[in-house]
Design a protein around this motif. Structure first.
Motif, PDB file in Angstrom:
ATOM      1  N   VAL A 178      18.647  29.132  10.536  1.00 52.81           N
ATOM      2  CA  VAL A 178      18.487  27.782  11.096  1.00 52.81           C
ATOM      3  C   VAL A 178      18.755  26.715  10.038  1.00 52.81           C
ATOM      4  N   ASP A 179      18.393  27.000   8.804  1.00 55.17           N
ATOM      5  CA  ASP A 179      18.624  26.038   7.723  1.00 55.17           C
ATOM      6  C   ASP A 179      20.115  25.855   7.427  1.00 55.17           C
ATOM      7  N   LYS A 180      20.916  26.875   7.733  1.00 53.22           N
ATOM      8  CA  LYS A 180      22.342  26.836   7.407  1.00 53.22           C
ATOM      9  C   LYS A 180      23.224  26.445   8.585  1.00 53.22           C
ATOM     10  N   GLU A 181      22.816  26.792   9.799  1.00 54.44           N
ATOM     11  CA  GLU A 181      23.686  26.621  10.962  1.00 54.44           C
ATOM     12  C   GLU A 181      23.158  25.547  11.922  1.00 54.44           C
ATOM     13  N   THR A 182      24.071  24.995  12.719  1.00 56.40           N
ATOM     14  CA  THR A 182      23.680  23.991  13.717  1.00 56.40           C
ATOM     15  C   THR A 182      23.789  24.532  15.135  1.00 56.40           C
ATOM     16  N   LYS A 183      24.393  25.710  15.293  1.00 50.50           N
ATOM     17  CA  LYS A 183      24.481  26.332  16.609  1.00 50.50           C
ATOM     18  C   LYS A 183      24.710  27.829  16.450  1.00 50.50           C
ATOM     19  N   LEU A 196      19.204  26.910  18.404  1.00 54.14           N
ATOM     20  CA  LEU A 196      20.598  27.099  17.999  1.00 54.14           C
ATOM     21  C   LEU A 196      21.457  27.553  19.169  1.00 54.14           C
ATOM     22  N   LEU A 197      20.899  28.427  20.001  1.00 54.95           N
ATOM     23  CA  LEU A 197      21.644  28.940  21.152  1.00 54.95           C
ATOM     24  C   LEU A 197      21.942  27.828  22.151  1.00 54.95           C
ATOM     25  N   LYS A 198      20.963  27.001  22.443  1.00 56.26           N
ATOM     26  CA  LYS A 198      21.161  25.913  23.399  1.00 56.26           C
ATOM     27  C   LYS A 198      22.050  24.806  22.835  1.00 56.26           C
ATOM     28  N   ALA A 199      22.197  24.786  21.512  1.00 55.96           N
ATOM     29  CA  ALA A 199      23.089  23.790  20.890  1.00 55.96           C
ATOM     30  C   ALA A 199      24.554  24.159  21.079  1.00 55.96           C
ATOM     31  N   SER A 200      24.806  25.421  21.436  1.00 55.68           N
ATOM     32  CA  SER A 200      26.179  25.877  21.675  1.00 55.68           C
ATOM     33  C   SER A 200      26.622  25.475  23.077  1.00 55.68           C
ATOM     34  N   ASP A 201      27.907  25.222  23.230  1.00 59.09           N
ATOM     35  CA  ASP A 201      28.448  24.888  24.547  1.00 59.09           C
ATOM     36  C   ASP A 201      28.358  26.077  25.506  1.00 59.09           C
ATOM     37  N   SER A 202      28.424  27.291  24.951  1.00 63.55           N
ATOM     38  CA  SER A 202      28.352  28.499  25.772  1.00 63.55           C
ATOM     39  C   SER A 202      27.864  29.655  24.909  1.00 63.55           C
ATOM     40  N   ALA A 203      26.558  29.904  24.954  1.00 61.27           N
ATOM     41  CA  ALA A 203      25.959  30.948  24.112  1.00 61.27           C
ATOM     42  C   ALA A 203      25.628  32.189  24.939  1.00 61.27           C
ATOM     43  N   ARG A 204      25.632  33.333  24.268  1.00 61.22           N
ATOM     44  CA  ARG A 204      25.277  34.586  24.939  1.00 61.22           C
ATOM     45  C   ARG A 204      24.299  35.394  24.091  1.00 61.22           C
ATOM     46  N   VAL A 205      23.304  35.958  24.776  1.00 60.96           N
ATOM     47  CA  VAL A 205      22.373  36.895  24.139  1.00 60.96           C
ATOM     48  C   VAL A 205      22.634  38.251  24.778  1.00 60.96           C
ATOM     49  N   VAL A 206      23.046  39.208  23.959  1.00 65.79           N
ATOM     50  CA  VAL A 206      23.433  40.530  24.464  1.00 65.79           C
ATOM     51  C   VAL A 206      22.484  41.585  23.900  1.00 65.79           C
ATOM     52  N   SER A 207      21.800  42.305  24.770  1.00 66.31           N
ATOM     53  CA  SER A 207      20.853  43.336  24.344  1.00 66.31           C
ATOM     54  C   SER A 207      21.401  44.723  24.658  1.00 66.31           C
ATOM     55  N   VAL A 208      21.412  45.578  23.649  1.00 67.71           N
ATOM     56  CA  VAL A 208      21.879  46.952  23.830  1.00 67.71           C
ATOM     57  C   VAL A 208      20.688  47.807  24.242  1.00 67.71           C
ATOM     58  N   THR A 209      20.697  48.252  25.483  1.00 71.12           N
ATOM     59  CA  THR A 209      19.616  49.075  26.006  1.00 71.12           C
ATOM     60  C   THR A 209      20.137  50.496  26.224  1.00 71.12           C
ATOM     61  N   SER A 210      19.648  51.205  27.222  1.00 77.64           N
ATOM     62  CA  SER A 210      20.077  52.581  27.467  1.00 77.64           C
ATOM     63  C   SER A 210      19.652  53.013  28.868  1.00 77.64           C
ATOM     64  N   THR A 211      20.392  53.953  29.424  1.00 79.64           N
ATOM     65  CA  THR A 211      19.977  54.523  30.716  1.00 79.64           C
ATOM     66  C   THR A 211      18.698  55.337  30.551  1.00 79.64           C
ATOM     67  N   ALA A 212      18.266  55.494  29.307  1.00 79.64           N
ATOM     68  CA  ALA A 212      16.998  56.188  29.045  1.00 79.64           C
ATOM     69  C   ALA A 212      15.808  55.398  29.582  1.00 79.64           C
ATOM     70  N   TYR A 213      16.051  54.180  30.044  1.00 80.31           N
ATOM     71  CA  TYR A 213      14.951  53.411  30.655  1.00 80.31           C
ATOM     72  C   TYR A 213      14.376  54.174  31.856  1.00 80.31           C
TER      73      TYR A 213
END
Length: 336
Positions: free
Chosen positions: A18-23, A66-83
């Motif tokens: 956060v100290d280094k980036e704006t988005k 930082l995510l909301k500061a981006s015009d189009s941000a994505r959060v991608v979580s690697v899960t598994s069919t082991a759920y």
């Protein structure tokens, strides 16, 4: 350096970013452990649940500014069919440290993967209407060193079988390479066709349906609340700084436009000056020609001196204008 098994490490890492980036345009929650012996972290949490879910939960929330500061941000979580491994037993959120329940490696991993899915779905609900989208995915069975945890827990005889049968025969035939295993992650990070489909689950770059218990909204909300209670403060880091930067960027853009207008006016003045000088030079040349035809030598000499002076002024002005344009181009390139 980031250690997801330590909330202090997560906070320290997040603050540095956060100290280094704006988005932040893309955040991939990929790290994880599986099939390990029961281990309690410095924060008093079970290792698999903290690394696979709680650490990512905290990190994502701290980065939300930082995510909301981006015009189009994505959060991608690697899960598994082991759920699906927890379908019969259900998700045990009353004893996440396995204090009252006999520890089960398989269920512990399955619960953490179900947590990834529930977190994705609840995050999608909480960020609806913002520039943030979120997705979860199963990468397939990938031939990484994550399988070292299996081997560590095998008996000497079983380890021989593992190395001969699984490592040499099964892995090359059935397991994906790391590059192949990354394809669905990359798809969720960049494909424009899913931009408006926040909260969905993907396998082999295709949308896949989830079992009903993994779509339980009440369970997702309950997990979110429990996770927040465990990790503590999830106040967005750097929100005020990000807003300040945004205001500065708007101001800079406005000043740049004003500067462009001033520069344009200056350029027009220079062009008018050059045109006037050129006209003056042409008039003197014509007068010089007339004097030559009339045989007026003295007038020709005076006219030549005057023409030379005007020409030098024209050349000097053109060179000065060229240097200014070059300097402006250099500044633009540097800013990019």
């Amino acid at each position: 350096e980031l250690d997801l098994s330590s909330f202090a490490s997560v906070r320290k890492f997040a603050q540095k970013i956060v100290d280094k980036e704006t988005k932040l345009d893309i955040l991939v929650c990929n790290a994880g452990v599986r099939m390990v012996e029961k281990t309690i972290t410095e924060d008093g949490q079970e290792l698999v649940f903290q690394v696979n879910h709680l650490g990512h939960f905290l990190l994502t929330n701290l980065f939300m500014g930082l995510l909301k500061a981006s015009d189009s941000a994505r959060v991608v979580s690697v899960t598994s069919t082991a759920y699906s491994w927890v379908k019969k037993s259900g998700m045990n959120l009353t004893d996440t440290t396995w204090t009252k329940t006999a520890y089960d490696k398989k269920l512990a991993f399955g619960q953490s993967k179900l947590a990834n899915i529930l977190f994705t779905r609840e995050l999608a609900a909480k960020t609806e209407g913002t520039s943030v989208s979120t997705f979860c995915l199963h990468p397939g069975i990938v031939a990484t060193d994550g399988f070292r945890y299996y081997e560590q827990n095998l008996s000497p005889v079983a380890r021989i079988f593992w190395n001969i049968f699984v490592v040499n025969l099964v892995k090359p035939l059935l397991f994906k390479s790391p590059a192949e295993g990354a394809q669905t992650t990359l798809f969720c990070c960049a494909d424009e066709s899913i931009k408006e489909k926040s909260g969905l689950f993907y396998v082999n770059c295709e949308e896949k349906s989830l079992e009903n218990f993994a779509k339980d909204k009440a369970l997702a909300e309950h997990l979110w609340n429990i996770s927040e209670d465990i990790v503590g403060d999830i106040t967005i880091l750097g929100a005020a700084n990000i807003e300040t930067v945004k205001v500065a960027e708007v101001k800079e853009t406005a000043e740049s436009k004003d500067g462009d207008t001033s520069s344009s006016d200056s350029e027009n003045d220079e062009k008018d000056q050059q045109m006037s000088l050129k006209t003056e030079s042409n008039e003197l040349t014509m007068k010089n020609t007339m004097n030559f035809e009339e045989g007026n030598t003295q007038s020709i000499l005076e006219s030549n001196l005057r023409t030379t002076t005007v020409t030098r002024r024209v050349v000097k002005t053109v060179i000065s204008s060229s240097q200014v344009s070059s300097a402006e181009n250099n500044v633009t390139i540097t800013e990019m």
